[in-house]
Design a protein around this motif. Sequence first.
Motif, PDB file in Angstrom:
ATOM      1  N   ASP A  18       0.825  -1.210   0.000  1.00 47.56           N
ATOM      2  CA  ASP A  18       0.000   0.000   0.000  1.00 47.56           C
ATOM      3  C   ASP A  18       0.861   1.262   0.000  1.00 47.56           C
ATOM      4  OD1 ASP A  18      -2.199  -1.660   0.037  1.00 47.56           O
ATOM      5  OD2 ASP A  18      -2.789  -1.190   2.102  1.00 47.56           O
ATOM      6  N   TYR A 131      -6.893   3.208  13.661  1.00 50.57           N
ATOM      7  CA  TYR A 131      -6.793   1.946  12.937  1.00 50.57           C
ATOM      8  C   TYR A 131      -7.154   0.801  13.869  1.00 50.57           C
ATOM      9  CZ  TYR A 131      -4.191   4.765   9.593  1.00 50.57           C
ATOM     10  OH  TYR A 131      -3.805   5.740   8.697  1.00 50.57           O
ATOM     11  N   ARG A 158      -5.184  -2.756   2.474  1.00 49.18           N
ATOM     12  CA  ARG A 158      -5.572  -2.712   3.895  1.00 49.18           C
ATOM     13  C   ARG A 158      -5.827  -4.099   4.493  1.00 49.18           C
ATOM     14  NH1 ARG A 158      -2.834   0.814   5.529  1.00 49.18           N
ATOM     15  NH2 ARG A 158      -3.950   1.014   7.456  1.00 49.18           N
ATOM     16  N   THR A 172      -8.211  -7.532   8.471  1.00 45.37           N
ATOM     17  CA  THR A 172      -8.423  -6.296   7.736  1.00 45.37           C
ATOM     18  C   THR A 172      -8.150  -5.133   8.673  1.00 45.37           C
ATOM     19  OG1 THR A 172     -10.109  -7.337   6.361  1.00 45.37           O
ATOM     20  CG2 THR A 172     -10.121  -4.932   6.453  1.00 45.37           C
ATOM     21  N   GLU A 175     -10.043   1.607   9.156  1.00 40.43           N
ATOM     22  CA  GLU A 175      -9.732   2.976   9.550  1.00 40.43           C
ATOM     23  C   GLU A 175     -11.000   3.714   9.946  1.00 40.43           C
ATOM     24  OE1 GLU A 175      -7.943   7.125   7.698  1.00 40.43           O
ATOM     25  OE2 GLU A 175      -7.395   5.225   6.769  1.00 40.43           O
TER      26      GLU A 175
END
Length: 179
Positions: A18, A131, A158, A172, A175
């Motif tokens: 990412d 998070y 993610r 996972t 956010e």
Amino acid sequence: MALTATLYTLTIQLADMDRGVYADFELRVARQPSETAEYMLTRVLAYCLEYQDGIVLTEGVAAVDEPAVVVRDLTGRITAWIEIGAPDADRLHRGSKLAGRAALYTHRDATTVLAQYAGRKIHRAAEIPVYELGRAFIGSVAPKIERRARLAVSVTERELYLDLDGTQYTTTIIEHRAL
């Protein structure tokens, strides 16, 4: 007689697709007597997910004036203040004012964590990402970390993939921004 921290030596292979961050490093983690295995694992994963030049682990729960993970530039100025778990609003407020960026990684239910900040003064609260790492994921991995362990941490879209001494886990990263 006071209890002392337990030292963990973790060999980490990081591939964060990412962010385009790839690194192999050894991380020495001092787990304080009052620090849970879940907190320590979340702290290590936050370090990996925030990995960049100038990043360091502090004393964790024993760090009174610092976050669990901090990033400093070459002058020593704090550029990122990374908290773990469910710190009080004053710590987030202070960190957000001191650093260019603040973030929170939690192994707890994010809805409950966010509810404790309702109505509290937190500098640039809307800019602080929270998070959430899966509670079941953290709960299943944390007890299995030995004092010497090899971790391969991969992140893509993610999704966090963790290989701990040959056993694979996944979660996972969710956010939240509702501070």
